[in-house]
Design a protein around this motif. Sequence first.
Motif, mmCIF file in Angstrom:
data_model
loop_
_atom_site.group_PDB
_atom_site.id
_atom_site.type_symbol
_atom_site.label_atom_id
_atom_site.label_comp_id
_atom_site.label_asym_id
_atom_site.label_seq_id
_atom_site.Cartn_x
_atom_site.Cartn_y
_atom_site.Cartn_z
ATOM 1 N N GLU A 289 0.819 -1.208 0.000
ATOM 2 C CA GLU A 289 0.000 0.000 0.000
ATOM 3 C C GLU A 289 0.858 1.265 0.000
ATOM 4 O OE1 GLU A 289 -3.236 0.441 -0.329
ATOM 5 O OE2 GLU A 289 -3.447 -1.718 -0.630
ATOM 6 N N GLU A 290 2.055 1.170 0.563
ATOM 7 C CA GLU A 290 2.954 2.331 0.622
ATOM 8 C C GLU A 290 3.275 2.877 -0.758
ATOM 9 O OE1 GLU A 290 7.522 3.317 2.105
ATOM 10 O OE2 GLU A 290 6.499 1.512 2.816
ATOM 11 N N PHE A 291 3.142 2.051 -1.797
ATOM 12 C CA PHE A 291 3.481 2.455 -3.154
ATOM 13 C C PHE A 291 2.251 2.576 -4.049
ATOM 14 C CE2 PHE A 291 7.718 0.123 -2.371
ATOM 15 C CZ PHE A 291 8.268 1.260 -1.802
ATOM 16 N N ARG A 292 1.095 2.728 -3.450
ATOM 17 C CA ARG A 292 -0.137 2.828 -4.237
ATOM 18 C C ARG A 292 -0.716 4.238 -4.198
ATOM 19 N NH1 ARG A 292 -2.508 -2.158 -5.515
ATOM 20 N NH2 ARG A 292 -1.428 -3.965 -4.595
ATOM 21 N N GLY A 293 -1.580 4.510 -5.161
ATOM 22 C CA GLY A 293 -2.297 5.782 -5.188
ATOM 23 C C GLY A 293 -1.380 6.988 -5.262
ATOM 24 N N GLU A 294 -1.647 7.979 -4.435
ATOM 25 C CA GLU A 294 -0.886 9.217 -4.484
ATOM 26 C C GLU A 294 0.561 9.045 -4.025
ATOM 27 O OE1 GLU A 294 -2.249 12.176 -1.722
ATOM 28 O OE2 GLU A 294 -2.960 10.661 -0.298
ATOM 29 N N HIS A 295 0.877 7.893 -3.443
ATOM 30 C CA HIS A 295 2.241 7.636 -2.979
ATOM 31 C C HIS A 295 3.030 6.765 -3.961
ATOM 32 C CE1 HIS A 295 0.977 9.353 0.791
ATOM 33 N NE2 HIS A 295 0.031 8.436 0.922
ATOM 34 N N ALA A 296 2.463 6.509 -5.135
ATOM 35 C CA ALA A 296 3.105 5.607 -6.098
ATOM 36 C C ALA A 296 4.478 6.104 -6.529
ATOM 37 C CB ALA A 296 2.210 5.427 -7.319
ATOM 38 N N HIS A 297 4.669 7.418 -6.532
ATOM 39 C CA HIS A 297 5.957 7.954 -6.990
ATOM 40 C C HIS A 297 7.125 7.521 -6.108
ATOM 41 C CE1 HIS A 297 4.621 10.797 -3.909
ATOM 42 N NE2 HIS A 297 5.906 11.101 -3.752
ATOM 43 N N ARG A 298 6.840 7.114 -4.865
ATOM 44 C CA ARG A 298 7.920 6.744 -3.948
ATOM 45 C C ARG A 298 8.663 5.481 -4.404
ATOM 46 N NH1 ARG A 298 8.689 8.122 1.094
ATOM 47 N NH2 ARG A 298 8.742 5.968 1.889
ATOM 48 N N MET A 299 8.012 4.658 -5.213
ATOM 49 C CA MET A 299 8.676 3.426 -5.632
ATOM 50 C C MET A 299 9.551 3.629 -6.862
ATOM 51 S SD MET A 299 5.643 1.246 -7.482
ATOM 52 C CE MET A 299 4.772 1.899 -8.917
ATOM 53 N N LEU A 300 9.524 4.829 -7.431
ATOM 54 C CA LEU A 300 10.263 5.111 -8.659
ATOM 55 C C LEU A 300 11.370 6.130 -8.434
ATOM 56 C CD1 LEU A 300 7.243 5.466 -11.096
ATOM 57 C CD2 LEU A 300 8.698 3.455 -10.816
ATOM 58 N N ARG A 301 12.432 6.004 -9.198
ATOM 59 C CA ARG A 301 13.487 7.006 -9.209
ATOM 60 C C ARG A 301 13.115 8.115 -10.182
ATOM 61 N NH1 ARG A 301 18.539 4.399 -11.427
ATOM 62 N NH2 ARG A 301 16.997 3.654 -12.915
ATOM 63 N N ARG A 302 13.801 9.219 -10.115
ATOM 64 C CA ARG A 302 13.574 10.279 -11.088
ATOM 65 C C ARG A 302 13.836 9.762 -12.501
ATOM 66 N NH1 ARG A 302 17.081 15.701 -10.893
ATOM 67 N NH2 ARG A 302 16.252 15.812 -8.768
#
Length: 296
Positions: free
Chosen positions: A120-133
Amino acid sequence: MGVDWSGDQGPGQRRKIWAAVWTAGSSRDDGTVLLESGRSREELVEWLVELARETPRMVVGFDFSFSYPAWFLRELGIGSAPEFWRLVADGQGERWLHRDCEDGRFWGRVGSLRRGKKPEEFRGEHAHRMLRRAETVLKVRAEIADPLAAARIAGIAPKSVFQIGGAGAVGTASLRGMPGLLRLREAGFRIWPYDAPSVKEPLVVEIYTRLMTGAVTKSSEVARGAYLAKKRRESGLYAGISPRVLAKAKASEDAFDALVTAMVMVEHRGEFAGLRRTEDEVFLMEGRTWVPGLVG
């Protein structure tokens, strides 16, 4: 050289790891191409070290992520990707991949191990946290502020290095590739963007094979064959590739990725000398993907 990497822990890595090597000839489009498999990760790295002693002016493209998101490195108290490689090489990488790993942010299936779905930490509005720039910007050839919008770009949707199993997963191959980067750097290779290129030392860049091949059904031998035939008709670079090499690329998706990557690198080879060491804090931690046409 384009290298199609593998995170396979068993003998399968000798079948899955392919290297395509282009060596310049007398004219711009003239050159010889080798396409090989049969080496383990460690053997391939040592092979590169040996090659560089004879041919220091070489560029190698690896298709795995060179680091993790900056917030993750900060959490570990690490300020740069090369520091992270040392941690991974010292055993932390395999601990993250182990079935008893308690860090639930690593997900997917590795062999018989199933860690469930994306947390869940990487879902929805927080999905960007699992990706690098690099995933949200460079791999899509444009600076798209919204990472969810970037992820919807057809054909080149980025994957997260936290995904260690399942279709398109890059995490396992990356964690098992970083020790090789450490070995190569210690042997005198420049690793971009942490080091500036030099005509006297070999260079390593991170690449993204889907960006190299474009829209083609790579899993289909028929589609691979049609792609290569079209390239052979249209490109002087491909016209000089032997039928034996083309047959290997047609027969194997891994070989196809390695060959096409190498040829794109050859086509844009003038750009590598223009690459610069990064001064950007995020790129220093996360790394960058080399994108043809965007000299950094």
